[in-house]
Design a protein around this motif. Structure first.
Motif, short mmCIF file in Angstrom:
data_model
loop_
_atom_site.label_atom_id
_atom_site.label_comp_id
_atom_site.label_asym_id
_atom_site.label_seq_id
_atom_site.Cartn_x
_atom_site.Cartn_y
_atom_site.Cartn_z
N ASN A 108 -17.83 -10.34 -11.49
CA ASN A 108 -18.85 -9.53 -10.83
C ASN A 108 -18.56 -9.45 -9.34
OD1 ASN A 108 -21.19 -8.09 -10.38
ND2 ASN A 108 -22.42 -9.95 -10.09
N GLN A 109 -17.35 -9.06 -9.01
CA GLN A 109 -16.96 -8.96 -7.62
C GLN A 109 -16.12 -7.70 -7.45
OE1 GLN A 109 -18.35 -10.98 -5.72
NE2 GLN A 109 -18.87 -12.70 -7.04
N PRO A 110 -16.13 -7.14 -6.24
CA PRO A 110 -15.26 -5.98 -6.00
C PRO A 110 -13.80 -6.32 -6.27
CG PRO A 110 -16.83 -6.29 -4.19
CD PRO A 110 -16.93 -7.50 -5.07
N GLN A 111 -13.10 -5.37 -6.86
CA GLN A 111 -11.69 -5.57 -7.15
C GLN A 111 -10.87 -5.12 -5.95
OE1 GLN A 111 -10.73 -7.08 -10.10
NE2 GLN A 111 -12.96 -7.35 -10.20
N VAL A 112 -10.05 -6.02 -5.46
CA VAL A 112 -9.23 -5.76 -4.27
C VAL A 112 -7.76 -5.91 -4.65
CG1 VAL A 112 -8.72 -6.42 -1.89
CG2 VAL A 112 -11.08 -6.60 -2.78
N LEU A 113 -6.98 -4.88 -4.40
CA LEU A 113 -5.56 -4.90 -4.71
C LEU A 113 -4.75 -4.63 -3.44
CD1 LEU A 113 -5.49 -2.77 -7.99
CD2 LEU A 113 -5.48 -5.26 -7.80
N THR A 114 -3.71 -5.40 -3.24
CA THR A 114 -2.76 -5.17 -2.14
C THR A 114 -1.45 -4.70 -2.76
OG1 THR A 114 -3.83 -6.86 -0.79
CG2 THR A 114 -1.60 -6.19 -0.17
N VAL A 115 -1.03 -3.46 -2.41
CA VAL A 115 0.12 -2.83 -3.07
C VAL A 115 1.18 -2.46 -2.03
CG1 VAL A 115 0.87 -1.00 -4.63
CG2 VAL A 115 -1.48 -1.88 -4.79
N PRO A 116 2.27 -3.20 -1.93
CA PRO A 116 3.38 -2.77 -1.05
C PRO A 116 4.07 -1.53 -1.64
CG PRO A 116 3.50 -5.12 -1.60
CD PRO A 116 2.53 -4.51 -2.54
N PHE A 117 4.57 -0.66 -0.77
CA PHE A 117 5.28 0.53 -1.26
C PHE A 117 6.44 0.85 -0.33
CE2 PHE A 117 1.98 2.05 1.63
CZ PHE A 117 2.67 2.93 2.46
N ASP A 118 7.38 1.62 -0.88
CA ASP A 118 8.55 2.07 -0.12
C ASP A 118 9.02 3.39 -0.72
OD1 ASP A 118 10.83 2.47 1.34
OD2 ASP A 118 11.85 0.63 0.67
N THR A 119 8.82 4.47 0.01
CA THR A 119 9.20 5.80 -0.51
C THR A 119 10.69 6.07 -0.35
OG1 THR A 119 8.74 6.87 1.63
CG2 THR A 119 6.91 6.68 0.03
N GLY A 120 11.38 5.25 0.43
CA GLY A 120 12.82 5.42 0.60
C GLY A 120 13.20 6.30 1.77
N GLY A 121 12.25 6.95 2.42
CA GLY A 121 12.55 7.81 3.56
C GLY A 121 12.18 7.17 4.86
N PRO A 122 12.31 7.93 5.97
CA PRO A 122 11.91 7.39 7.28
C PRO A 122 10.42 7.05 7.29
CG PRO A 122 13.24 9.38 7.52
CD PRO A 122 12.89 9.29 6.07
N HIS A 123 10.12 5.90 7.83
CA HIS A 123 8.74 5.41 7.90
C HIS A 123 8.10 5.38 6.51
CE1 HIS A 123 9.15 5.90 12.22
NE2 HIS A 123 9.47 7.18 12.04
N LYS A 148 8.00 2.67 4.45
CA LYS A 148 7.52 1.36 4.02
C LYS A 148 6.12 1.09 4.55
CE LYS A 148 12.01 -0.95 3.60
NZ LYS A 148 12.82 -2.13 4.02
N GLY A 149 5.35 0.43 3.74
CA GLY A 149 3.99 0.08 4.17
C GLY A 149 3.26 -0.69 3.08
N THR A 150 1.99 -0.91 3.32
CA THR A 150 1.15 -1.65 2.37
C THR A 150 -0.16 -0.90 2.17
OG1 THR A 150 2.06 -3.77 3.10
CG2 THR A 150 -0.02 -3.83 1.89
N ALA A 151 -0.57 -0.78 0.92
CA ALA A 151 -1.84 -0.14 0.58
C ALA A 151 -2.83 -1.20 0.12
CB ALA A 151 -1.64 0.90 -0.51
N ARG A 152 -4.05 -1.12 0.64
CA ARG A 152 -5.14 -2.00 0.19
C ARG A 152 -6.18 -1.14 -0.51
NH1 ARG A 152 -8.22 -6.86 1.90
NH2 ARG A 152 -10.43 -6.43 1.45
N VAL A 153 -6.43 -1.46 -1.79
CA VAL A 153 -7.37 -0.69 -2.60
C VAL A 153 -8.58 -1.57 -2.91
CG1 VAL A 153 -7.71 0.62 -4.73
CG2 VAL A 153 -5.45 0.59 -3.61
N ASP A 154 -9.78 -1.10 -2.54
CA ASP A 154 -11.03 -1.79 -2.84
C ASP A 154 -11.84 -0.95 -3.81
OD1 ASP A 154 -11.65 -4.14 -0.57
OD2 ASP A 154 -10.22 -2.61 0.06
N LEU A 155 -12.22 -1.55 -4.94
CA LEU A 155 -13.07 -0.87 -5.93
C LEU A 155 -14.35 -1.68 -6.07
CD1 LEU A 155 -13.08 1.55 -7.89
CD2 LEU A 155 -12.31 -0.02 -9.67
#
Length: 742
Positions: free
Chosen positions: A628-643, A645-652
């Motif tokens: 019974n708590q908000p779902q929090v996900l931390t998702v690293p990503f890398d599209t392969g192009g300039p800039h 790389k990054g990290t996505a934080r998803v809160d549900l």
């Protein structure tokens, strides 16, 4: 019925009890700290949530009543500084249990930590912590307590004290009940006296210890706080503190009860002396038997009524501060809990008293065993009736028996009770066989087989052989003393020799005579191999007469050895009775299982009831409080192009099915700075039920921030979250993560 066993038997008893205590300790050791009985069902702001501006207060909602103070809710900023107003707000309304604390205006952005602690209505401490963020999440240096309330060394000591308190009550109340209702003569038995008095002392000591430990147990967890007089004063104002003080007052009355039980009551049941006491009474006037019987009856009635009142009051001190005092139907549950505890004491406490009587006391009469057997049966009936009600009240559903920790512990307790009842049934069979053996012995005696009957009944308490043997042993001890005082004079030695011979003849006459054709199994105790242990059957090498030995020390040593040999032979003859030996072993097995059962019961009282857990799950959408708590996900990503790389934080939030969830998305570059991208897409898929993908279109709310409201997920379970991030016209990536929806 059965007499004291030899040292080898005592060692066997100790080994079995050690095994039982070890099993109990293993079970008990895994139960600390105690599970919470009141649970946090909600909070505002919610755990892990991100709010646009600082709230005016933080509120917490609980599953049942709790006790809280001004320091029970603390709010810490990202730097670990306390920022709440320090005053508790009572926000309870009707059946809703809700407390909060105010926050000052102008709080900055960042992640805030809420740490809370309370005492549930059934006296057990609960605590927890969660975070929420204002504006955006940030790093936090706030120190969160790693130890649960009621845990650590203080929690372990308090749990041990609770278990020993139950044991002390069972020994004291059950032992006294056994003496008054089953065997009044046991009031004269030293081992029974020690058992009851030690039960009283154990309950008194553990009650004082629990009273001192309440302050650190429900507060800091620091053992040094047991000496905090201010904290003790606050404890006395609480319901658990009042229950413990009431228990101490009742124990003072119990001390008076025990003094009368082993004083006036014991003297009233002293057997009439065949010697000088009778002569003295003859000179002063014989005691009226009717008057003596009336006096015994009055004492028994008074002790019975007083004992029931004191024991009921002591049992009520648990009922008023444990599970029965809160939840469903407390007005019915508390009396039922008192009856349940009294039945446990009558059964298990009487069993312990019977055990020490069988192993470390004089012979126990068959009638006493039968009386206790009837009382034990009635106690089991009461336990079954009250246990069924308590199980329904605390569990509620069949599925909770296997789906909750409380239900599984309850099943274990029921299994142990079933084992205990099975062993008790075996004990009843041994008791019945004792009666059958006695009837056969009486028939043989009536037929004139006096010698054979005496040999068969050598171990029986009502047979005159035991009395004669005890008289012989007493005379032998007097002989040993006389030999020790010998000065080498023949005139002084002659009376001692005469006394020894007379005592030996008496003991030998009282001992069973061997059958013409003894059973091979009984040969070691009754055949000629046992003959050298008597003075009339000397060893192959002549033994010097102690009374004629010129060395007083050697004479005393020889006398002691001969007396010890005769005593050992008497014990072996008594232990050779298979019915009484079987009864002693079955009672010992009962006591061993009862030790483990008592510990399981203690652990059960420290576990969150299944009904409470189910109520919390219902309030949280069918899931546990962890879900019974908000779902929090931390998702690293890398599209392969300039800039890319990054990290996505998803809160549900709140992360439940059937509700309109809110999805918040934040993207940051490797340095942690918010970053914008041309496009993001989110979808949910439930493969098990072939649902989805269900697309979610978040709207851009600021640099690096997206939000979507009204996200509907139709069923609970394991869902797949698909996150697409595009950083240029040709550079994009899709990341998939699992998320559990309640």
């Amino acid at each position: 019925m059965v007499t004291t066993g030899p040292p080898a038997r005592r060692s066997a008893v100790l080994r079995m009890l050690v095994v039982a205590v070890a099993l109990a300790g293993a079970l008990f050791g895994g139960a600390v700290p105690a599970s919470a009985h009141a649970a946090l069902t909600g909070s505002t702001p919610a755990q892990g949530s991100v709010v646009d501006r600082a709230p005016e207060q933080v509120s917490l909602t609980f599953s049942e009543g709790v006790a809280m103070g001004d320091d029970s809710i603390r709010v810490l900023d990202p730097h670990g500084k306390r920022v709440d107003r320090g005053k508790l707000r009572n926000l309870c309304s009707g059946a809703t249990v809700k407390y909060g604390t105010g926050l000052p205006p102008g709080l900055g952005n960042g992640t805030y930590t809420v740490a809370w602690q309370a005492v549930s209505a059934d006296s057990h401490p609960v605590s927890g912590a969660f975070t929420f963020s204002v504006g955006a999440p940030s790093k936090s240096s706030a120190a969160i307590p790693q130890q649960e309330a009621g845990g650590g060394l203080v929690g372990a000591l308090y749990g041990i004290a609770r278990c020993l308190a139950y044991a002390g009550f069972v020994l004291m109340a059950g032992g006294a009940a056994f003496v008054v209702a089953c065997r009044p003569a046991a009031a004269l038995v030293r081992s029974v006296q020690r058992l009851v008095v030690q039960g009283w002392a154990l309950l008194t000591g553990t009650t004082v210890a629990m009273l001192l430990l309440r302050t650190p147990y429900t507060g800091s967890g620091d053992l040094a706080d047991v000496f905090d007089l201010g904290g003790l004063q606050q404890v006395l104002l609480t319901k658990p503190g009042a229950a413990l003080v009431s228990r101490l007052l009742l124990l003072a009355a119990a001390a008076l009860f025990v003094a009368v039980l082993f004083g006036a009551f014991a003297r009233a049941h002293e057997p009439a002396d065949a010697g000088g006491a009778t002569d003295a009474e003859g000179e002063a006037g014989a005691v009226d038997p009717a008057e003596e019987a009336r006096r015994r009856k009055d004492l028994t009635f008074g002790l019975g009524i007083g004992g029931v009142i004191v024991a009921t009051g002591l049992a009520a001190t648990w009922a008023m501060a444990e599970h029965a005092s809160t939840g469903l139907q407390p007005a019915v549950a508390m009396p039922v809990d008192v009856l349940h505890l009294l039945a446990v004491a009558a059964w298990l406490g009487g069993l312990a008293t019977l055990l020490v009587s069988l192993y470390w006391g004089p012979p126990v009469e068959r009638t006493a065993v039968r009386r206790f057997s009837r009382i034990a049966f009635g106690s089991v009936v009461v336990l079954a009736a009250t246990g069924v009600y308590q199980s329904w009240r605390q569990v509620g559903t069949w599925s909770a028996l296997t789906g909750t920790a409380y239900g599984r512990l309850l099943l274990l307790k029921v299994g142990l009770v079933a084992v205990l009842v099975g062993i008790a049934w075996v004990s009843r069979r041994w008791t019945a066989r004792l009666g059958e053996a006695r009837a056969a012995e009486d028939t043989a005696a009536a037929a004139g087989a006096g010698g054979t009957a005496a040999a068969t009944d050598a171990a029986d308490v009502v047979d005159g052989a035991d009395a004669a043997q005890e008289t012989g042993e007493a005379a032998e001890r007097q002989s040993a003393k006389a030999a020790g005082k010998a000065t080498g004079k023949a005139a002084a030695g002659a009376p001692a020799a005469s006394s020894t011979a007379t005592a030996t003849a008496t003991a030998t006459a009282a001992s069973p005579a061997p059958d013409p054709a003894p059973d091979p199994e009984e040969t070691p105790d009754t055949a000629p191999e046992a003959a050298p242990v008597t003075a009339l059957n000397p060893d192959p090498e002549p033994t010097p007469d102690p009374s004629t030995d010129p060395d007083p020390a050697r004479a005393a040593q020889l006398a002691r050895q001969q007396a010890a040999l005769r005593t050992a032979r008497t014990k072996r003859l008594r232990d050779a009775d298979p019915e009484r030996l079987g009864l002693r072993r079955s009672v010992l097995a009962e006591a061993s299982v009862a030790v483990v059962l008592l510990v399981v019961t203690t652990v059960l009282t420290a576990t969150e009831p299944a009904r409470t857990e189910a109520a919390v799950q219902a309030a949280s959408g069918g899931q546990s409080t962890a879900s019974n708590q908000p779902q929090v996900l931390t998702v690293p990503f890398d599209t392969g192009g300039p800039h890319g790389k990054g990290t996505a934080r998803v809160d549900l939030d709140p992360g439940r099915s059937g509700n309109a969830n809110e999805l918040r998305l934040r993207l940051s570059d490797p340095s942690g700075k918010a970053m914008d991208v041309p496009e993001v897409k989110v979808s949910f898929t439930q493969k098990a039920k072939k649902l989805g993908p269900l697309p979610v279109v978040p709207r851009h709310t600021g640099t690096g921030h997206w939000r979507a409201s009204g996200v509907q997920l139709p069923v609970p379970g394991q869902w797949q979250l698909s996150l697409l991030v595009r950083t240029s016209d040709i550079d994009q990536v899709t990341e998939i993560r699992n998320v559990k929806i309640g």
